[in-house]
Scaffold this motif. Sequence first.
Motif, PDB file in Angstrom:
ATOM      1  N   GLU A  72      -3.058  -9.973   7.940  1.00 30.58           N
ATOM      2  CA  GLU A  72      -3.663  -8.959   7.614  1.00 30.58           C
ATOM      3  C   GLU A  72      -4.688  -7.927   6.901  1.00 30.58           C
ATOM      4  OE1 GLU A  72      -0.015  -6.756   7.056  1.00 30.58           O
ATOM      5  OE2 GLU A  72       1.159  -8.700   7.681  1.00 30.58           O
ATOM      6  N   LEU A  73      -6.232  -8.942   6.148  1.00 36.14           N
ATOM      7  CA  LEU A  73      -6.688  -8.464   5.094  1.00 36.14           C
ATOM      8  C   LEU A  73      -6.367  -7.041   4.070  1.00 36.14           C
ATOM      9  CD1 LEU A  73      -9.462  -8.477   7.889  1.00 36.14           C
ATOM     10  CD2 LEU A  73      -8.712 -10.429   6.384  1.00 36.14           C
ATOM     11  N   THR A  74      -5.606  -7.997   3.846  1.00 32.90           N
ATOM     12  CA  THR A  74      -4.441  -6.610   3.031  1.00 32.90           C
ATOM     13  C   THR A  74      -4.305  -6.715   1.600  1.00 32.90           C
ATOM     14  OG1 THR A  74      -3.815  -5.287   5.216  1.00 32.90           O
ATOM     15  CG2 THR A  74      -2.612  -4.845   2.564  1.00 32.90           C
ATOM     16  N   ILE A  75      -4.619  -6.485   0.846  1.00 34.77           N
ATOM     17  CA  ILE A  75      -3.683  -6.302  -0.430  1.00 34.77           C
ATOM     18  C   ILE A  75      -3.286  -5.189  -0.896  1.00 34.77           C
ATOM     19  CG2 ILE A  75      -4.564  -6.748  -3.005  1.00 34.77           C
ATOM     20  CD1 ILE A  75      -7.204  -6.682  -1.747  1.00 34.77           C
ATOM     21  N   GLN A  76      -1.673  -5.322  -1.062  1.00 32.56           N
ATOM     22  CA  GLN A  76      -0.444  -4.252  -2.141  1.00 32.56           C
ATOM     23  C   GLN A  76      -0.954  -4.330  -3.541  1.00 32.56           C
ATOM     24  OE1 GLN A  76       1.910  -3.229   0.242  1.00 32.56           O
ATOM     25  NE2 GLN A  76       1.012  -2.164   2.150  1.00 32.56           N
ATOM     26  N   SER A  77      -1.379  -3.554  -4.849  1.00 33.47           N
ATOM     27  CA  SER A  77      -1.384  -3.843  -6.199  1.00 33.47           C
ATOM     28  C   SER A  77      -0.031  -2.526  -6.197  1.00 33.47           C
ATOM     29  CB  SER A  77      -2.595  -4.344  -6.578  1.00 33.47           C
ATOM     30  OG  SER A  77      -2.602  -4.467  -7.956  1.00 33.47           O
ATOM     31  N   PHE A  78       1.203  -3.283  -7.210  1.00 31.62           N
ATOM     32  CA  PHE A  78       1.310  -2.057  -7.625  1.00 31.62           C
ATOM     33  C   PHE A  78       1.718  -2.441  -9.279  1.00 31.62           C
ATOM     34  CE2 PHE A  78       5.495   0.277  -8.608  1.00 31.62           C
ATOM     35  CZ  PHE A  78       5.281   2.033  -8.213  1.00 31.62           C
ATOM     36  N   GLY A  79       2.098  -1.155 -10.184  1.00 32.20           N
ATOM     37  CA  GLY A  79       2.045  -1.607 -11.520  1.00 32.20           C
ATOM     38  C   GLY A  79       1.276  -1.878 -12.857  1.00 32.20           C
ATOM     39  N   SER A  80      -0.052  -2.346 -12.160  1.00 32.32           N
ATOM     40  CA  SER A  80      -0.882  -2.637 -13.534  1.00 32.32           C
ATOM     41  C   SER A  80      -2.133  -1.838 -13.163  1.00 32.32           C
ATOM     42  CB  SER A  80      -1.201  -4.106 -13.180  1.00 32.32           C
ATOM     43  OG  SER A  80      -2.189  -4.857 -14.390  1.00 32.32           O
ATOM     44  N   GLY A  81      -2.474  -1.595 -14.237  1.00 35.10           N
ATOM     45  CA  GLY A  81      -4.386  -1.376 -14.624  1.00 35.10           C
ATOM     46  C   GLY A  81      -5.121  -2.336 -14.642  1.00 35.10           C
ATOM     47  N   TYR A  82      -4.683  -3.465 -15.121  1.00 37.26           N
ATOM     48  CA  TYR A  82      -5.556  -4.848 -15.205  1.00 37.26           C
ATOM     49  C   TYR A  82      -6.670  -4.792 -14.355  1.00 37.26           C
ATOM     50  CZ  TYR A  82      -7.714  -8.629 -17.370  1.00 37.26           C
ATOM     51  OH  TYR A  82      -8.812  -9.637 -17.482  1.00 37.26           O
ATOM     52  N   GLY A  83      -7.986  -5.232 -14.668  1.00 40.01           N
ATOM     53  CA  GLY A  83      -8.661  -5.790 -14.207  1.00 40.01           C
ATOM     54  C   GLY A  83      -8.216  -6.959 -13.221  1.00 40.01           C
ATOM     55  N   GLY A  84      -8.173  -7.478 -12.904  1.00 32.92           N
ATOM     56  CA  GLY A  84      -7.779  -8.294 -11.969  1.00 32.92           C
ATOM     57  C   GLY A  84      -6.960  -8.690 -11.178  1.00 32.92           C
ATOM     58  N   ASN A  85      -5.825  -7.668 -11.583  1.00 30.23           N
ATOM     59  CA  ASN A  85      -4.782  -7.001 -10.928  1.00 30.23           C
ATOM     60  C   ASN A  85      -5.033  -5.984  -9.918  1.00 30.23           C
ATOM     61  OD1 ASN A  85      -3.008  -9.101 -12.492  1.00 30.23           O
ATOM     62  ND2 ASN A  85      -2.269  -7.444 -13.856  1.00 30.23           N
ATOM     63  N   ALA A  86      -5.866  -5.276 -10.464  1.00 31.83           N
ATOM     64  CA  ALA A  86      -6.192  -3.778  -9.698  1.00 31.83           C
ATOM     65  C   ALA A  86      -7.463  -3.319  -9.503  1.00 31.83           C
ATOM     66  CB  ALA A  86      -6.378  -2.859 -11.433  1.00 31.83           C
ATOM     67  N   LEU A  87      -8.324  -3.926  -9.744  1.00 26.16           N
ATOM     68  CA  LEU A  87      -9.859  -4.098  -8.991  1.00 26.16           C
ATOM     69  C   LEU A  87     -10.287  -4.634  -8.125  1.00 26.16           C
ATOM     70  CD1 LEU A  87     -12.546  -4.282 -12.753  1.00 26.16           C
ATOM     71  CD2 LEU A  87     -11.033  -2.217 -11.607  1.00 26.16           C
ATOM     72  N   LEU A  88      -9.090  -3.843  -7.543  1.00 30.29           N
ATOM     73  CA  LEU A  88      -9.263  -4.618  -5.400  1.00 30.29           C
ATOM     74  C   LEU A  88      -9.942  -5.605  -4.485  1.00 30.29           C
ATOM     75  CD1 LEU A  88      -5.686  -3.179  -3.790  1.00 30.29           C
ATOM     76  CD2 LEU A  88      -6.263  -4.659  -5.682  1.00 30.29           C
ATOM     77  N   GLY A  89     -11.148  -5.447  -5.407  1.00 33.95           N
ATOM     78  CA  GLY A  89     -13.054  -5.925  -5.118  1.00 33.95           C
ATOM     79  C   GLY A  89     -12.683  -7.672  -5.342  1.00 33.95           C
ATOM     80  N   LYS A  90     -12.056  -7.963  -7.006  1.00 37.60           N
ATOM     81  CA  LYS A  90     -12.852  -9.075  -7.514  1.00 37.60           C
ATOM     82  C   LYS A  90     -11.750 -10.223  -7.073  1.00 37.60           C
ATOM     83  CE  LYS A  90     -13.621  -9.964 -12.253  1.00 37.60           C
ATOM     84  NZ  LYS A  90     -14.819 -10.482 -11.949  1.00 37.60           N
ATOM     85  N   LYS A  91     -10.469 -10.302  -7.735  1.00 33.27           N
ATOM     86  CA  LYS A  91     -10.102 -11.646  -7.097  1.00 33.27           C
ATOM     87  C   LYS A  91      -9.066 -11.383  -6.124  1.00 33.27           C
ATOM     88  CE  LYS A  91     -11.071 -13.283 -11.079  1.00 33.27           C
ATOM     89  NZ  LYS A  91     -12.077 -14.633 -11.520  1.00 33.27           N
ATOM     90  N   CYS A  92      -8.687 -10.543  -5.797  1.00 33.69           N
ATOM     91  CA  CYS A  92      -7.579 -10.284  -4.180  1.00 33.69           C
ATOM     92  C   CYS A  92      -9.181  -9.856  -2.963  1.00 33.69           C
ATOM     93  CB  CYS A  92      -7.272  -9.008  -4.675  1.00 33.69           C
ATOM     94  SG  CYS A  92      -5.300  -8.285  -6.794  1.00 33.69           S
TER      95      CYS A  92
END
Length: 593
Positions: free
Chosen positions: A193-213
């Motif tokens: 679905e070309l979709t990412i959903q991230s909840f509960g963390s503000g840390y880089g790789g979990n929250a800056l969704l352009g990067k790892k996700c």
Amino acid sequence: MAPGSQGSQLAALNAWVAEVAALTRPDAIHWCDGSDAENAALIAQMQADGTLIQLNEQSHPNSYLHRSHPDDVARVEHLTFVCTAHKDDAGPNNHWMAPLDAHAKMDALFDGCMQGRTMYVIPYCMGPIDSPLSRCGVEITDSPYVVANMRIMTRMGAPALARIEREGSFVKGLHSIGELDPERRFIMHFPEELTIQSFGSGYGGNALLGKKCHALRIASHQARSEGWLAEHMLILGIENPQGETHYVAAAFPSACGKTNLAMLIPPEGYRNAGWKVWTIGDDICWMRPGSDGRLYAINPEAGFFGVAPGTSAKSNPNALASIQHDTIFTNVGVTADNQPWWEGLDDGQTAVTDWRGNPFDAAKGPAAHPNSRFTVSAKQCPSYSAKAEDAQGVPISAIVFGGRRASLVPLVFEARDWTHGVLVGAAMGSETTAAATGAVGVMRRDPMAMKPFCGYNFADYFSHWLSFDHDDAKLPKADLPKIFHVNWFRKGDDGKFLWPGFGDNLRVLEWMIGRVKGEAAAVETPIGHLPAEGDLNLDGVTLNEEGRAKLFGFDHAGWQAEFASIGDYLDEYGPRMPQALKDEQQRIAASLA
Ligand code: OXD
Ligand code: MN
């Protein structure tokens, strides 16, 4: 204000934003334009509420410290899921959840989570804004810290929105810090679905969704169907005294020195002779075959999210020069005069306050968290290459794989051909680091440094890699890079590193370029081509006998055991594992027998 009009290409974006707002119920919605004024207002707001602390304005102008929640300091691989319709498509290398279940879980978490907060809509482009290799996304977040970091790490704002309007397609990323509760934390990917959903963390790789996700998990999935590669690799250019530049892409696991290698300063003898090293990227590489059959690479990122501890004037002068101004530091210590500080900075100072904001006491732990970071624009790096902004990307001459291996693995070897090189990447092992939560220093297989980042079944990923070596009359003849393996981390019996590393790694890169050009010598062994000690320029490096034996030697019995273990690893993927890779493993195992 929401851009675009009804019926425009942006209608889908507006509809999604409205849907998210109805679910999360923010007090306000802010569309990010990426302007200086917007950034200044956000920084002022974060200073006022304590999210950012201004650092010494004389030594570090426009630089800030952020202290994250002490339970939220690294990527959380056990809470990261790839949600494909079929479990086997995610593979044994990923945690999987059925898309319907994952959506239900995430909808419940996001329900009303932005009440009392502002919802930021961040259009961004991964890669140069005009490059055909680039891809766009939109991240919705309730964290202004994420906005400030995304502004540095991506091409964010109005130009990205214009590209989305032109192309009509983008990756949807929804993020909320929630309550920063590790019990209510999930990083979900829906590649179909070309979709990412991230909840509960503000840390880089979990929250800056352009990067790892996006740039790795979603992009690797997209790349497979579109015929390109999204990799966890740095990219650097090596210019020889004749003015000829070769570009190298190198995959090492997190916190294994990608940033240091990407910003390498040549040893004095090389500098005097006219060698230069240019930085294109330090973490992610998107590559695709060009019309001449070579692989062309871009760095999809616009900044560096580097590990601070260990960064010093000796280990990485270019990184240190980059972070003297306009930098966000996360979870470092601070000195008495309010400068950022971390272990290994070696500047003759020390911290008075640790990363949690407590008085620093070395007996109680480090001043900086081992995974503390700096976020800085790539443009601030003295070795940043003008070619990094080139829409066509740079042609790659060599691909390098490497991990932290205290024993067995020599300094460098070259794969015989592409298939062997894919096996070398697939068999990569490394000791774990602080970049993810969990035990540190445990050896695990981390194929192509993508274990935490490949958005689909590794068996299919290896097939995709193998497919680049084709003999298809309809396509340009593949003129593929040579593949190498390095190990900067080999230790002696006394537990100390045998290779000096850092700038001296250029000696190994020079040998690789010599191999690419057919000029450098090597010795053939069952695991590939190794340089004899004399094949490397070791002028100015002193190695003891143990160092010479272990860095350039080949331990027959050790490799026999390693190949048995590689065979077991490939078998974990069952019948989906490409036969060509299993054949290659068996051929080498047989030649070792
Ligand atoms: C990173 C990582 O932040 O790999 O680059 O963890
Ligand atoms: Mn990384």
